[in-house]
Design a protein around this motif. Structure first.
Motif, PDB file in Angstrom:
ATOM      1  N   ALA A  68       0.865  -1.185   0.000  1.00  7.83           N
ATOM      2  CA  ALA A  68       0.000   0.000   0.000  1.00  7.83           C
ATOM      3  C   ALA A  68       0.897   1.229   0.000  1.00  7.83           C
ATOM      4  O   ALA A  68       1.522   1.547   1.008  1.00  7.83           O
ATOM      5  N   SER A  69       0.964   1.912  -1.119  1.00  9.74           N
ATOM      6  CA  SER A  69       1.869   3.046  -1.277  1.00  9.74           C
ATOM      7  C   SER A  69       1.332   4.292  -0.593  1.00  9.74           C
ATOM      8  O   SER A  69       0.120   4.520  -0.537  1.00  9.74           O
ATOM      9  N   LEU A  70       2.256   5.121  -0.093  1.00  4.32           N
ATOM     10  CA  LEU A  70       1.876   6.407   0.502  1.00  4.32           C
ATOM     11  C   LEU A  70       2.183   7.570  -0.424  1.00  4.32           C
ATOM     12  O   LEU A  70       2.095   8.730  -0.022  1.00  4.32           O
ATOM     13  N   LEU A  71       2.527   7.316  -1.681  1.00  4.02           N
ATOM     14  CA  LEU A  71       2.979   8.346  -2.605  1.00  4.02           C
ATOM     15  C   LEU A  71       2.009   9.526  -2.640  1.00  4.02           C
ATOM     16  O   LEU A  71       0.832   9.374  -2.951  1.00  4.02           O
ATOM     17  N   ASN A 130      -0.668  18.366   2.029  1.00  3.58           N
ATOM     18  CA  ASN A 130       0.563  18.409   1.246  1.00  3.58           C
ATOM     19  C   ASN A 130       1.527  19.467   1.769  1.00  3.58           C
ATOM     20  O   ASN A 130       2.572  19.714   1.164  1.00  3.58           O
ATOM     21  N   ASP A 131       1.171  20.069   2.878  1.00  7.51           N
ATOM     22  CA  ASP A 131       1.973  21.104   3.534  1.00  7.51           C
ATOM     23  C   ASP A 131       2.512  20.527   4.837  1.00  7.51           C
ATOM     24  O   ASP A 131       1.778  20.367   5.812  1.00  7.51           O
ATOM     25  N   VAL A 132       3.803  20.207   4.857  1.00  9.47           N
ATOM     26  CA  VAL A 132       4.374  19.537   6.022  1.00  9.47           C
ATOM     27  C   VAL A 132       4.372  20.452   7.245  1.00  9.47           C
ATOM     28  O   VAL A 132       4.198  19.984   8.381  1.00  9.47           O
ATOM     29  N   LEU A 133       4.533  21.761   7.050  1.00  7.08           N
ATOM     30  CA  LEU A 133       4.542  22.687   8.186  1.00  7.08           C
ATOM     31  C   LEU A 133       3.154  22.799   8.810  1.00  7.08           C
ATOM     32  O   LEU A 133       3.009  22.799  10.037  1.00  7.08           O
ATOM     33  N   ALA A 134       2.126  22.887   7.970  1.00  2.08           N
ATOM     34  CA  ALA A 134       0.766  22.963   8.502  1.00  2.08           C
ATOM     35  C   ALA A 134       0.382  21.670   9.202  1.00  2.08           C
ATOM     36  O   ALA A 134      -0.251  21.683  10.261  1.00  2.08           O
ATOM     37  N   SER A 135       0.773  20.534   8.628  1.00  2.13           N
ATOM     38  CA  SER A 135       0.472  19.243   9.257  1.00  2.13           C
ATOM     39  C   SER A 135       1.162  19.128  10.605  1.00  2.13           C
ATOM     40  O   SER A 135       0.575  18.638  11.579  1.00  2.13           O
ATOM     41  N   LEU A 136       2.407  19.584  10.683  1.00  2.00           N
ATOM     42  CA  LEU A 136       3.159  19.577  11.935  1.00  2.00           C
ATOM     43  C   LEU A 136       2.508  20.490  12.963  1.00  2.00           C
ATOM     44  O   LEU A 136       2.282  20.099  14.118  1.00  2.00           O
ATOM     45  N   THR A 162      -5.381  15.692   1.172  1.00  2.00           N
ATOM     46  CA  THR A 162      -4.228  15.340   0.345  1.00  2.00           C
ATOM     47  C   THR A 162      -4.692  14.526  -0.856  1.00  2.00           C
ATOM     48  O   THR A 162      -5.871  14.575  -1.214  1.00  2.00           O
ATOM     49  N   TYR A 163      -3.792  13.782  -1.457  1.00  2.00           N
ATOM     50  CA  TYR A 163      -4.158  13.009  -2.647  1.00  2.00           C
ATOM     51  C   TYR A 163      -3.278  11.774  -2.750  1.00  2.00           C
ATOM     52  O   TYR A 163      -2.060  11.846  -2.544  1.00  2.00           O
ATOM     53  N   ARG A 164      -3.923  10.666  -3.073  1.00  2.00           N
ATOM     54  CA  ARG A 164      -3.192   9.420  -3.288  1.00  2.00           C
ATOM     55  C   ARG A 164      -2.698   9.403  -4.729  1.00  2.00           C
ATOM     56  O   ARG A 164      -3.454   9.168  -5.665  1.00  2.00           O
ATOM     57  N   MET A 165      -1.398   9.636  -4.914  1.00  2.00           N
ATOM     58  CA  MET A 165      -0.842   9.761  -6.257  1.00  2.00           C
ATOM     59  C   MET A 165      -0.824   8.438  -7.016  1.00  2.00           C
ATOM     60  O   MET A 165      -0.883   8.411  -8.249  1.00  2.00           O
ATOM     61  N   HIS A 200      -9.606  10.087 -13.656  1.00  2.00           N
ATOM     62  CA  HIS A 200      -8.943  10.645 -14.824  1.00  2.00           C
ATOM     63  C   HIS A 200      -7.497  11.015 -14.499  1.00  2.00           C
ATOM     64  O   HIS A 200      -7.190  11.481 -13.397  1.00  2.00           O
ATOM     65  N   ASP A 201      -6.637  10.874 -15.481  1.00  2.53           N
ATOM     66  CA  ASP A 201      -5.223  11.156 -15.267  1.00  2.53           C
ATOM     67  C   ASP A 201      -4.977  12.642 -15.034  1.00  2.53           C
ATOM     68  O   ASP A 201      -4.028  13.007 -14.332  1.00  2.53           O
ATOM     69  N   ASP A 202      -5.830  13.507 -15.613  1.00  4.36           N
ATOM     70  CA  ASP A 202      -5.613  14.940 -15.414  1.00  4.36           C
ATOM     71  C   ASP A 202      -5.793  15.346 -13.954  1.00  4.36           C
ATOM     72  O   ASP A 202      -5.246  16.356 -13.505  1.00  4.36           O
ATOM     73  N   GLU A 203      -6.557  14.554 -13.195  1.00  4.74           N
ATOM     74  CA  GLU A 203      -6.701  14.808 -11.760  1.00  4.74           C
ATOM     75  C   GLU A 203      -5.371  14.610 -11.057  1.00  4.74           C
ATOM     76  O   GLU A 203      -4.955  15.430 -10.234  1.00  4.74           O
ATOM     77  N   ARG A 204      -4.696  13.526 -11.393  1.00  8.13           N
ATOM     78  CA  ARG A 204      -3.387  13.260 -10.793  1.00  8.13           C
ATOM     79  C   ARG A 204      -2.377  14.335 -11.200  1.00  8.13           C
ATOM     80  O   ARG A 204      -1.580  14.800 -10.359  1.00  8.13           O
ATOM     81  N   VAL A 205      -2.406  14.748 -12.451  1.00  8.99           N
ATOM     82  CA  VAL A 205      -1.475  15.769 -12.930  1.00  8.99           C
ATOM     83  C   VAL A 205      -1.671  17.077 -12.165  1.00  8.99           C
ATOM     84  O   VAL A 205      -0.702  17.744 -11.789  1.00  8.99           O
ATOM     85  N   ALA A 206      -2.931  17.438 -11.913  1.00  8.79           N
ATOM     86  CA  ALA A 206      -3.207  18.664 -11.161  1.00  8.79           C
ATOM     87  C   ALA A 206      -2.628  18.586  -9.760  1.00  8.79           C
ATOM     88  O   ALA A 206      -2.109  19.584  -9.235  1.00  8.79           O
ATOM     89  N   TRP A 207      -2.707  17.419  -9.135  1.00  3.67           N
ATOM     90  CA  TRP A 207      -2.184  17.279  -7.780  1.00  3.67           C
ATOM     91  C   TRP A 207      -0.663  17.177  -7.757  1.00  3.67           C
ATOM     92  O   TRP A 207      -0.038  17.487  -6.736  1.00  3.67           O
ATOM     93  N   GLU A 208      -0.063  16.756  -8.855  1.00  4.70           N
ATOM     94  CA  GLU A 208       1.401  16.714  -8.913  1.00  4.70           C
ATOM     95  C   GLU A 208       1.998  18.104  -8.735  1.00  4.70           C
ATOM     96  O   GLU A 208       3.105  18.254  -8.217  1.00  4.70           O
ATOM     97  N   ALA A 209       1.262  19.122  -9.156  1.00  4.49           N
ATOM     98  CA  ALA A 209       1.729  20.493  -8.985  1.00  4.49           C
ATOM     99  C   ALA A 209       1.763  20.900  -7.517  1.00  4.49           C
ATOM    100  O   ALA A 209       2.402  21.901  -7.167  1.00  4.49           O
ATOM    101  N   LYS A 210       1.078  20.136  -6.662  1.00  4.06           N
ATOM    102  CA  LYS A 210       1.057  20.414  -5.224  1.00  4.06           C
ATOM    103  C   LYS A 210       1.950  19.455  -4.453  1.00  4.06           C
ATOM    104  O   LYS A 210       1.811  19.312  -3.243  1.00  4.06           O
TER     105      LYS A 210
END
Length: 418
Positions: A121-124, A280-286, A309-312, A326-336
């Motif tokens: 089970a990936s955490l990517l 996707n913000d490590v400082l906010a999560s901390l 967040t998003y499961r890549m 859709h793959d474009d959903e993943r691409v949009a989240w890659e920018a984050k």
């Protein structure tokens, strides 16, 4: 064992950050959108709470790597205060944690594809939520994970190779939970929320001032166990933080089929605070997790954190996400991307140079090599062990199934000999 350099936050005094925590934005997030009339919306209509919640995402580091939320008049200033004194060395440590966790995760995925693991089970994409929250815990806190918290395990000092034995089928966990206050992985969806609540109620009776954190996903939030845990924790004022990693997909079911309101708002129905944080913000999560654990340790009861967040990648290596998203959903989240986000900040603030990144890349390759070597040195699982534990005194049907399985296995041996 490869250990992380990101130091845990020193123990805070009982009075620090105590004043006003229940009356500020932090606690108020649960009540600001209560009357939404969601019952009358259709399945294709987003509720007012869903639309309004987009302004309630706690973010301290933008996707472009800009530090935000630090001004005194910021609605998230209280959270920001929990990372106001973070040092460049600690920031580099958080970055290192995320990079090495991602490298380990990629190696585990490759090993499964090569037949060395039965499943993975990936955490990517979820590294910031896990490393940020994991680094917010104290040594005496107790963590109850699901089966995807590889980054939290890293923060708790669990050797990453110990996570792989269960997925290879050679052990039931691979580590002593009491050595790191990190429970064994839980495969049953949502049950760990009850375990965490019960443990938190127990340490309260013991008079301890430590906290408990339970991890689960957006899909698990629909389980009855999680609802029951919320209720028990609220009624008994248990010092537990519920950390929901909302990665948008419960296997193939989207959020729209899971809930009519943002997940963090469910907390208001049980009488404790809920906060949505940029996962996707490590400082906010901390920062938000430090806030929640601090109030739990002070005896102020539970809190729910929804890490948005998003499961890549796929749900597990047996899943094909292209069949339902859709793959474009993943691409949009890659920018984050959480790692790229922190790297941009480190570079713009001159907290890290190319030498640091090059050294870390070499370290990640060393980790990957060690993981491969350890897994390949593990024994093969006993394929027939499952038949020995179905009935205490044996059963004719189990004997028949064992024989069928043995014949099936032997057919592969015959094919190899041809």
């Amino acid at each position: 064992m490869t250990e992380s350099t990101a130091a845990r936050k020193p123990r805070r005094s009982a009075g620090s950050k105590a004043a006003g925590t229940t009356g500020t934005k932090a606690a108020g997030t649960t009540g600001s959108k209560a009357g939404t009339g969601a019952q009358r919306t259709t399945s294709t209509t987003r509720t007012a709470a869903q639309k309004g919640s987009e302004t309630e995402l706690v973010q301290l580091l933008t996707p472009e790597g800009e530090r935000v939320g630090t001004a005194k008049n910021s609605p998230y200033a209280e959270y920001a205060s929990y990372v106001a004194d973070i040092t460049p060395d600690e920031l580099r440590g958080l970055y290192r944690d995320m990079v090495l966790t991602r490298r380990f995760d990629a190696e585990a995925t490759a090993l499964q594809r090569q037949g060395e693991l039965g499943l993975w089970a990936s955490l990517l994409g979820q590294e910031a939520a896990q490393i940020g929250s994991g680094r917010a815990t104290r040594e005496d806190d107790y963590v109850f994970p699901t089966y995807r918290e590889h980054g939290v395990a890293w923060c708790r000092g669990v050797d990453p190779t110990n996570l792989l034995g269960m997925f290879r089928g050679v052990n039931n966990g691979g580590w002593d939970p009491n050595s790191n206050n990190f429970h064994l992985y839980t495969i049953v969806i949502g049950s760990q929320a009850l375990h965490a609540t019960g443990y938190a109620m127990g340490i309260t009776k013991d008079g301890a001032d430590s906290g408990v954190i339970a991890y689960f996903g957006d899909g698990a939030s629909s389980q009855g166990d999680v609802s029951e845990a919320f209720n028990f924790a609220a009624v008994y004022n248990a010092p537990v933080v519920f950390f929901c990693q909302n990665n948008q997909w419960a296997i193939s079911e989207s959020n729209e089929k899971q809930t009519r309101v943002p997940l963090y708002q469910r907390a208001q129905g049980f009488g404790f605070p809920g906060v949505r944080v940029d996962g996707n913000d490590v400082l906010a999560s901390l920062a938000v997790t430090r806030w929640a654990l601090d109030r739990a340790r002070r005896g102020e009861g539970p809190a729910l954190i929804e890490a948005y967040t998003y499961r890549m990648g796929a749900h597990t290596t047996s899943d094909d996400p292209s069949r339902y998203r859709h793959d474009d959903e993943r691409v949009a989240w890659e920018a984050k991307d959480p790692i790229l986000r922190l790297r941009r900040f480190l570079e713009s603030a001159h907290h890290a140079d190319e030498g640091f990144f090059a050294e870390l890349e070499a370290e990640s390759e060393t980790l990957g090599k060690r993981v491969r070597e350890v897994v390949r040195a593990m024994p093969d699982p006993d394929r027939f062990a499952i038949f020995e534990h179905a009935y205490a005194d044996g059963h004719a049907l189990v004997d028949e199934e064992r024989a069928q399985f043995a014949a099936y296995q032997a057919s592969f041996a015959d094919a190899e000999g041809v």
